[in-house]
Design a protein around this motif. Structure first.
Motif, PDB file in Angstrom:
ATOM      1  N   UNK A 122      58.832 -37.486  64.492  1.00  0.00           N
ATOM      2  CA  UNK A 122      59.705 -38.361  65.343  1.00  0.00           C
ATOM      3  C   UNK A 122      61.103 -38.124  65.334  1.00  0.00           C
ATOM      4  N   UNK A 123      61.511 -37.718  64.011  1.00  0.00           N
ATOM      5  CA  UNK A 123      63.092 -37.495  63.932  1.00  0.00           C
ATOM      6  C   UNK A 123      63.381 -36.236  65.066  1.00  0.00           C
ATOM      7  N   UNK A 124      62.439 -35.252  64.979  1.00  0.00           N
ATOM      8  CA  UNK A 124      62.706 -33.872  65.722  1.00  0.00           C
ATOM      9  C   UNK A 124      62.752 -34.454  67.415  1.00  0.00           C
ATOM     10  N   UNK A 125      61.949 -35.312  67.717  1.00  0.00           N
ATOM     11  CA  UNK A 125      61.490 -35.710  69.095  1.00  0.00           C
ATOM     12  C   UNK A 125      62.674 -36.599  69.691  1.00  0.00           C
ATOM     13  N   UNK A 126      63.278 -37.153  68.694  1.00  0.00           N
ATOM     14  CA  UNK A 126      64.211 -37.951  69.108  1.00  0.00           C
ATOM     15  C   UNK A 126      65.643 -37.093  69.411  1.00  0.00           C
ATOM     16  N   UNK A 127      65.739 -35.992  69.093  1.00  0.00           N
ATOM     17  CA  UNK A 127      66.852 -34.925  69.611  1.00  0.00           C
ATOM     18  C   UNK A 127      66.649 -33.453  69.285  1.00  0.00           C
ATOM     19  N   UNK A 128      65.527 -33.197  70.343  1.00  0.00           N
ATOM     20  CA  UNK A 128      65.183 -31.635  70.217  1.00  0.00           C
ATOM     21  C   UNK A 128      66.179 -30.640  70.616  1.00  0.00           C
ATOM     22  N   UNK A 129      67.249 -31.253  71.000  1.00  0.00           N
ATOM     23  CA  UNK A 129      68.291 -30.141  71.172  1.00  0.00           C
ATOM     24  C   UNK A 129      69.147 -29.267  70.022  1.00  0.00           C
ATOM     25  N   UNK A 130      68.948 -30.201  68.979  1.00  0.00           N
ATOM     26  CA  UNK A 130      69.617 -29.780  67.949  1.00  0.00           C
ATOM     27  C   UNK A 130      68.554 -29.331  66.581  1.00  0.00           C
ATOM     28  N   UNK A 131      68.888 -28.625  65.711  1.00  0.00           N
ATOM     29  CA  UNK A 131      67.749 -28.376  64.422  1.00  0.00           C
ATOM     30  C   UNK A 131      67.835 -29.147  63.745  1.00  0.00           C
ATOM     31  N   UNK A 132      66.840 -29.823  63.451  1.00  0.00           N
ATOM     32  CA  UNK A 132      66.421 -30.919  62.326  1.00  0.00           C
ATOM     33  C   UNK A 132      66.341 -30.343  60.838  1.00  0.00           C
ATOM     34  N   UNK A 133      67.326 -30.487  60.045  1.00  0.00           N
ATOM     35  CA  UNK A 133      67.465 -29.591  58.843  1.00  0.00           C
ATOM     36  C   UNK A 133      66.835 -30.670  57.748  1.00  0.00           C
ATOM     37  N   UNK A 134      66.437 -30.325  56.919  1.00  0.00           N
ATOM     38  CA  UNK A 134      65.909 -31.143  55.759  1.00  0.00           C
ATOM     39  C   UNK A 134      66.667 -32.039  55.027  1.00  0.00           C
ATOM     40  N   UNK A 135      67.792 -31.789  55.206  1.00  0.00           N
ATOM     41  CA  UNK A 135      68.953 -32.399  54.516  1.00  0.00           C
ATOM     42  C   UNK A 135      69.350 -34.028  55.479  1.00  0.00           C
ATOM     43  N   UNK A 136      69.313 -33.376  56.713  1.00  0.00           N
ATOM     44  CA  UNK A 136      69.564 -34.494  57.674  1.00  0.00           C
ATOM     45  C   UNK A 136      68.436 -35.530  57.837  1.00  0.00           C
ATOM     46  N   UNK A 150      60.634 -33.652  47.454  1.00  0.00           N
ATOM     47  CA  UNK A 150      60.078 -32.317  47.451  1.00  0.00           C
ATOM     48  C   UNK A 150      58.832 -32.303  48.468  1.00  0.00           C
ATOM     49  N   UNK A 151      58.517 -33.430  48.677  1.00  0.00           N
ATOM     50  CA  UNK A 151      57.300 -33.628  49.685  1.00  0.00           C
ATOM     51  C   UNK A 151      57.835 -33.479  50.927  1.00  0.00           C
ATOM     52  N   UNK A 152      59.122 -34.128  51.217  1.00  0.00           N
ATOM     53  CA  UNK A 152      59.824 -34.089  52.343  1.00  0.00           C
ATOM     54  C   UNK A 152      60.145 -32.656  52.798  1.00  0.00           C
ATOM     55  N   UNK A 153      60.482 -32.090  51.889  1.00  0.00           N
ATOM     56  CA  UNK A 153      60.982 -30.568  51.987  1.00  0.00           C
ATOM     57  C   UNK A 153      59.641 -29.450  52.264  1.00  0.00           C
ATOM     58  N   UNK A 154      58.761 -29.894  51.572  1.00  0.00           N
ATOM     59  CA  UNK A 154      57.643 -29.205  51.835  1.00  0.00           C
ATOM     60  C   UNK A 154      57.031 -29.188  53.146  1.00  0.00           C
ATOM     61  N   UNK A 155      56.868 -30.752  53.651  1.00  0.00           N
ATOM     62  CA  UNK A 155      56.445 -30.779  54.963  1.00  0.00           C
ATOM     63  C   UNK A 155      57.358 -30.159  56.269  1.00  0.00           C
ATOM     64  N   UNK A 156      58.593 -30.411  55.843  1.00  0.00           N
ATOM     65  CA  UNK A 156      59.539 -29.926  56.813  1.00  0.00           C
ATOM     66  C   UNK A 156      59.285 -28.546  56.883  1.00  0.00           C
ATOM     67  N   UNK A 157      59.306 -27.738  55.633  1.00  0.00           N
ATOM     68  CA  UNK A 157      59.017 -26.395  55.734  1.00  0.00           C
ATOM     69  C   UNK A 157      57.665 -25.939  56.586  1.00  0.00           C
ATOM     70  N   UNK A 158      56.698 -26.654  56.513  1.00  0.00           N
ATOM     71  CA  UNK A 158      55.356 -26.373  57.209  1.00  0.00           C
ATOM     72  C   UNK A 158      55.476 -26.777  58.624  1.00  0.00           C
ATOM     73  N   UNK A 159      56.062 -27.804  58.996  1.00  0.00           N
ATOM     74  CA  UNK A 159      56.147 -28.184  60.429  1.00  0.00           C
ATOM     75  C   UNK A 159      57.124 -27.187  61.276  1.00  0.00           C
ATOM     76  N   UNK A 160      58.062 -26.843  60.574  1.00  0.00           N
ATOM     77  CA  UNK A 160      59.068 -25.901  61.043  1.00  0.00           C
ATOM     78  C   UNK A 160      58.198 -24.487  61.150  1.00  0.00           C
ATOM     79  N   UNK A 161      57.653 -23.947  60.143  1.00  0.00           N
ATOM     80  CA  UNK A 161      56.941 -22.601  60.087  1.00  0.00           C
ATOM     81  C   UNK A 161      56.001 -22.567  61.334  1.00  0.00           C
TER      82      UNK A 161
END
Length: 726
Positions: A122-136, A150-161
């Motif tokens: 959802x966060x990515x689709x709200x603004x797909x013109x800018x990279x969604x970093x795990x920190x943001x 840690x789970x947020x970071x892992x899932x972020x890595x998976x979805x980006x990968x």
């Protein structure tokens, strides 16, 4: 290709064109009519389905087709984000289960996993013109979900990968860490370009090699002044769950909804005239055809009827068989239909006879009652009793008469229904969303994806040599010569290669690229089983519009079944004087070796037959595609051949190692093979995407898939559970 058949086809085109040219003077003007078939949309909202091209035009509306308020029927929030990413919002997919085995072992973590995954989407689709970093992303998680960083970071890595977030054309916020890995991508089509962008965003060195002098592959937009037409891929078949939905927002693609009303014209038998096919006939044929397709699918998948005399049958042969069976069934249904009519007619006649008899009894009873009333006034209790008895009988007869009249009316209604409707099954086929085109041409997509990539155009790969240490690519320039006036040859070295060439190259131009070691037998067998079709287009550019500009489509029915693929559909996708005529099947094969003048003459003759000779001028400019003759394509799209199945798409997607087994090895995504015999040759393209073959979005998804697989192998897996982490 069969030369004899081509010559016959060419003669037919020439003779037909000449005949139509002679008859131009006696063609009268035809008044165009428009049909409006019922169209249902499953995944797009009603507002999007109802918007017209004019309403979507920037000149007439402030609302872009890409804005979120166009998706009212799609679930909102977390559920909608999962839906638009092709994921179930409340279930863990098999790929996710393979990448997160610890979550599968602890059922209490599954709700948190699903919320976290859907929230990131959802966060990515709200603004797909800018990279969604795990920190943001972490900053936008609510309590208590922001506790498990840690789970947020892992899932972020998976979805980006794997290209669920941070894909396409967006602004990078964090510069990726440089790596030593080098990957060569062969082919600058949709799959190759998006894979290259993903790999580059991971910090991998990427080089794209393309044989043509342009990017895009089978996406090719012709543009001259105000004339724009797509010679290859053109239609976006719905935005719900389509990665093009995101990319269209990133690069401001101007999308236009295709209006579904499509008048259909057929040869009337009067020289070159074409008459409008009646709407009810068109709808009836379409309904019957779709029902036959459904029946054929049922025979194949439900009762496993795929062979006749131990030989596989094609879809066309299966349809012929279904038509014969249907003809027999229709006759049997008609017999039963007419039997019901006869039965109801008999019931009607019987009730009518009963009604007449009752009415006679009523008349006689009334006479008797009048006489009884006269006697009743004269004397006695007996006459009183007789009068009352007659009255009760009369009331009973009136009730019986009312019942018979009601029954007669019911039978009449059933008869009227039977006589007005032949038995047939409802059509269950629906559109899965509004079909769209790109106003300024589809090539804007590959051109945007190519921006910032290292691409060598006009370079044909001739050899792919691979071993346990990497790959060597030998390529030749199509424009340059070396010092001895020979074709310039260059060698490239990399850790692996991603091959995105079309299936047609493997099937019909296999000598173009030589693999060493050769492709394994299971890969070659898959290539042979899958089919590869051809679809060509004739683009006619005029000074003015002489057709109904409010309609995007009109069809033309040829007089012979063998010619059904010849100029069967005309497109007008922009409010400019351009028509695109489609040629498919054997006709598409035939025009590959027919002159432009002959093809254009035949096309114009058909238009004159529809709109009148005096209303159709000669086109100012023309373009004709010949995809089979294109050495870098050899056709247009993959399909499941007679001997093939959906599993063959997975075979085409399977990577190969220097030492291969005799059978295909399907390694699940998220699983990395260790040891010296790791895969070195990877494959992408629409012909490797089982769920979405023969589409641009299928090509894009295959590129995202392979970018993730390659990065996992050479960079590690950012989603794996680290020791001592909670």
């Amino acid at each position: 290709m069969n030369g004899g058949k081509q010559n016959d086809a060419a003669d037919k085109w020439i003779s037909t064109s000449a005949r139509n040219s002679d008859e131009d003077e006696i063609i009268t003007r035809r008044q165009s009519q428009r049909k409006r078939p019922k169209v249902e949309y499953r995944e797009m909202d009603e507002k999007l389905a109802q918007l017209t091209e004019d309403e979507l035009s920037p000149e007439n509306s402030d609302t872009s087709i890409n804005e979120d308020d166009q998706y009212g029927e799609i679930p909102e929030g977390l559920e909608g984000a999962a839906f638009r990413s092709r994921l179930p919002h409340d279930q863990i997919t098999p790929q996710e289960a393979n990448c997160f085995p610890d979550i599968m072992l602890n059922s209490s973590l599954k709700p948190t996993f699903l919320y976290t995954r859907n929230r990131l989407l959802e966060l990515w689709m709200n603004n797909p013109k800018v990279e969604l970093t795990v920190e943001a992303a972490i900053q936008q998680f609510e309590t208590p979900y922001n506790c498990n960083k840690h789970l947020i970071s892992r899932l972020h890595g998976y979805l980006a990968r794997y290209g669920f977030i941070n894909f396409g054309v967006y602004k990078s916020v964090i510069e990726p860490a440089a790596t030593k890995a080098t990957i060569i991508v062969i082919g600058a089509g949709a799959s190759g370009l998006i894979a290259a962008r993903q790999l580059q965003s991971f910090g991998i060195n990427v080089l794209v090699i393309e044989g043509r002098n342009r990017v895009g592959g089978r996406i090719d937009t012709f543009s001259s002044g105000n004339w724009v037409a797509d010679l290859g891929a053109m239609v976006i078949t719905g935005l719900g769950g389509n990665p093009i939905d995101i990319i269209s927002k990133q690069i401001s693609m101007e999308l236009s909804k295709i209006k579904q009303d499509c008048p259909l014209y057929e040869a009337s038998g009067k020289m070159s005239y074409s008459s409008l096919v009646p709407k009810d006939k068109d709808n009836m044929v379409e309904t019957e055809f779709n029902r036959l397709l459904e029946a054929t699918s049922y025979m194949s998948h439900q009762i496993d009827f795929n062979n006749v005399d131990d030989k596989p049958i094609s879809l066309g042969e299966a349809l012929d068989l279904m038509i014969k069976l249907r003809e027999r069934q229709v006759k049997e249904d008609l017999i039963q239909h007419y039997k019901k009519i006869i039965e109801l007619q008999d019931q009607y006649q019987a009730s009518k006879r009963q009604l007449i008899s009752v009415q006679k009894d009523i008349v006689q009873m009334h006479k008797d009652q009048v006489g009884t009333d006269a006697r009743k006034q004269a004397s006695g209790i007996d006459n009183e009793f007789q009068a009352r008895s007659k009255a009760r009988e009369l009331i009973s007869l009136f009730k019986e008469q009312d019942s018979l009249i009601s029954k007669q009316q019911e039978v009449q209604q059933k008869l009227a229904l039977l006589e007005s409707n032949h038995p047939r099954q409802d059509d269950d086929f629906e559109f899965s969303g509004a079909h769209l085109v790109v106003r300024h041409g589809y090539s804007c997509l590959p051109e945007a994806l190519a921006d910032g990539l290292k691409i060598k155009l006009n370079t044909t790969v001739r050899n792919i040599n691979y071993n346990e240490t990497g790959v060597e690519i030998i390529a030749q320039s199509t424009t340059e010569l070396d010092a001895t006036d020979n074709v310039a040859t260059t060698k490239f070295h990399a850790d692996a290669v991603l091959v995105t060439i079309p299936l047609g190259i493997y099937k019909y131009n296999s000598s173009l690229i030589r693999f060493c070691p050769p492709l394994p037998d299971w890969k070659i067998s898959g290539i042979k089983r899958l089919g590869y079709g051809n679809l060509n287009k004739v683009v006619l550019c005029f000074e003015n519009i002489f057709w109904d500009s409010k309609s995007n489509l009109f069809g033309h029915v040829n007089s012979c079944t063998s010619d059904r693929g010849e100029l069967f559909l005309f497109w007008s996708t922009k409010r400019s004087p351009v028509l695109i005529a489609l040629i498919a099947g054997e006709a598409a094969e035939a025009i590959e070796n027919i002159s432009d003048d002959t093809i254009v003459a035949r096309t114009v003759a058909i238009l004159k037959g529809i709109f009148g000779a005096s209303n159709v001028p000669q086109p100012k400019e023309t373009r004709i595609s010949r995809w089979y003759n294109d050495p870098f394509s050899k056709g247009s799209y993959s399909y499941v051949g007679v001997y093939a199945s959906g599993a063959d798409y997975d075979i085409m997607a399977a990577p190969i190692s220097p030492v291969t087994s005799n059978t295909v090895k399907h390694t699940p995504l998220g699983t990395v093979e260790s040891g010296p015999n790791q895969p070195r040759v990877f494959f992408a393209g629409e012909h490797t995407c089982k769920n979405y073959p023969a589409t641009v979005h299928g090509a894009l998804l295959s590129g995202l898939r392979e970018a993730g697989r390659i990065a996992d192998q050479f960079l590690g897996q950012p989603y794996v559970l680290k020791e001592n982490s909670s």
